[in-house]
Design a protein around this motif. Structure first.
Motif, mmCIF file in Angstrom:
data_model
loop_
_atom_site.group_PDB
_atom_site.id
_atom_site.type_symbol
_atom_site.label_atom_id
_atom_site.label_comp_id
_atom_site.label_asym_id
_atom_site.label_seq_id
_atom_site.Cartn_x
_atom_site.Cartn_y
_atom_site.Cartn_z
ATOM 1 N N TYR A 73 33.780 -1.238 33.042
ATOM 2 C CA TYR A 73 35.047 -1.643 33.014
ATOM 3 C C TYR A 73 35.841 -0.353 32.195
ATOM 4 N N MET A 74 35.267 0.099 31.087
ATOM 5 C CA MET A 74 35.719 1.092 30.351
ATOM 6 C C MET A 74 36.041 2.391 31.179
ATOM 7 N N LYS A 75 35.449 2.819 32.267
ATOM 8 C CA LYS A 75 35.799 3.668 33.312
ATOM 9 C C LYS A 75 37.267 3.808 33.932
ATOM 10 N N PHE A 76 37.775 2.646 34.066
ATOM 11 C CA PHE A 76 39.123 2.373 34.886
ATOM 12 C C PHE A 76 40.151 1.992 34.060
ATOM 13 N N VAL A 77 40.149 2.155 32.777
ATOM 14 C CA VAL A 77 41.099 1.623 31.981
ATOM 15 C C VAL A 77 41.423 2.726 30.591
ATOM 16 N N THR A 78 42.705 3.022 30.095
ATOM 17 C CA THR A 78 42.886 3.701 28.850
ATOM 18 C C THR A 78 44.083 3.077 28.371
ATOM 19 N N ILE A 79 44.001 2.972 27.198
ATOM 20 C CA ILE A 79 45.365 2.561 26.206
ATOM 21 C C ILE A 79 46.283 3.657 26.128
ATOM 22 N N SER A 80 47.459 3.210 26.689
ATOM 23 C CA SER A 80 48.365 4.319 27.069
ATOM 24 C C SER A 80 49.376 4.510 25.864
ATOM 25 N N ASN A 81 49.329 3.919 24.669
ATOM 26 C CA ASN A 81 50.244 4.192 23.664
ATOM 27 C C ASN A 81 49.481 4.390 22.291
ATOM 28 N N ASP A 82 48.512 4.897 22.557
ATOM 29 C CA ASP A 82 47.389 5.277 21.449
ATOM 30 C C ASP A 82 47.091 4.130 20.652
ATOM 31 N N GLY A 83 46.982 2.955 21.064
ATOM 32 C CA GLY A 83 46.881 1.723 20.296
ATOM 33 C C GLY A 83 47.909 1.311 19.425
ATOM 34 N N ASN A 84 49.154 2.056 19.431
ATOM 35 C CA ASN A 84 50.003 1.472 18.450
ATOM 36 C C ASN A 84 50.689 0.161 19.162
ATOM 37 N N ILE A 85 50.991 -0.723 18.262
ATOM 38 C CA ILE A 85 51.525 -2.022 18.939
ATOM 39 C C ILE A 85 53.104 -1.991 18.598
ATOM 40 N N GLY A 86 53.976 -2.148 19.655
ATOM 41 C CA GLY A 86 55.350 -2.162 19.316
ATOM 42 C C GLY A 86 55.609 -3.526 18.450
ATOM 43 N N VAL A 87 57.061 -3.551 18.006
ATOM 44 C CA VAL A 87 57.557 -4.425 17.028
ATOM 45 C C VAL A 87 57.378 -5.686 17.816
ATOM 46 N N GLY A 88 57.825 -5.862 18.965
ATOM 47 C CA GLY A 88 57.876 -7.231 19.766
ATOM 48 C C GLY A 88 56.760 -7.299 20.219
ATOM 49 N N ASP A 89 55.691 -6.671 20.238
ATOM 50 C CA ASP A 89 54.251 -6.681 20.924
ATOM 51 C C ASP A 89 53.363 -7.691 20.138
ATOM 52 N N ARG A 90 53.943 -8.037 18.761
ATOM 53 C CA ARG A 90 53.006 -8.740 18.030
ATOM 54 C C ARG A 90 53.498 -9.846 17.599
ATOM 55 N N LEU A 91 53.033 -11.011 18.263
ATOM 56 C CA LEU A 91 53.596 -12.448 17.712
ATOM 57 C C LEU A 91 52.678 -13.202 17.445
ATOM 58 N N LYS A 92 53.155 -13.981 16.481
ATOM 59 C CA LYS A 92 52.315 -14.964 15.544
ATOM 60 C C LYS A 92 52.404 -16.378 16.567
ATOM 61 N N VAL A 93 51.374 -17.013 16.987
ATOM 62 C CA VAL A 93 51.466 -18.109 17.764
ATOM 63 C C VAL A 93 50.332 -19.018 17.249
#
Length: 173
Positions: A119-139
């Motif tokens: 599966y790794m052949k078909f996907v790349t992280i596009s923001n260098d693994g940085n998580i945006g402020v609104g993209d980390r939610l505690k649930v």
């Protein structure tokens, strides 16, 4: 002097064994999360020909684990779930229509989705693994982490066609 060396050696061996045991336990929890396939994907943008930029929302107790898991989830979502479009970005139907195909073709999909699998052949992280402020939610007791990934849908489809998992677009109806 030999007594001190023996005690130090025993301590070092104990520490290494303890560390390995902790890593193995953590890995089992991650694998359990993977088997449940708890995620959401949403369209973000159209990439270069044959690729799509999506956000994979992954649930995990450890945010750093969610980043790697997001790549698996994105590919899994393209194959089995698809995603809705939004203005300027067309949606994507799942590449397979048989909801039981993952179980039926487990000899293909299990190694495909293993850590470091194909599966790794078909996907790349596009923001260098940085998580945006609104993209980390505690649930509750875990996190919902949104990770931007680019999936090469054309190459993924081609690979699945070659493996006999999906029919080619020119195969007829």
């Amino acid at each position: 002097m030999k007594s001190v060396f023996k005690k130090t050696s025993v301590f070092v061996l104990f520490f290494i064994g303890f560390t390995i045991a902790l890593n193995a336990q953590s890995r089992k929890k991650v694998e359990k999360d993977t088997k449940e396939w708890r995620y959401e994907i949403e369209a973000v943008n159209v990439g270069v020909q044959g690729t799509c930029l999506i956000k994979a929302w992954t649930y995990s107790k450890k945010p750093d684990v969610a980043i790697e898991q997001a790549k698996k989830n994105a590919v899994h979502g393209i194959i089995f779930k698809g995603f809705a479009g939004k203005q300027g970005v067309p949606g994507q139907k799942p590449l397979v229509s048989n909801v039981n195909l993952e179980e039926e073709k487990s000899d293909f999909f299990t190694p495909f989705f293993n850590d470091g699998g194909k599966y790794m052949k078909f996907v790349t992280i596009s923001n260098d693994g940085n998580i945006g402020v609104g993209d980390r939610l505690k649930v509750g007791k875990e996190y919902k982490i949104g990770v931007m990934v680019s999936v090469n849908i054309s190459e993924l489809r081609r690979d699945l066609e070659e493996a006999g998992i999906v029919k080619g677009l020119g195969a007829g109806f």
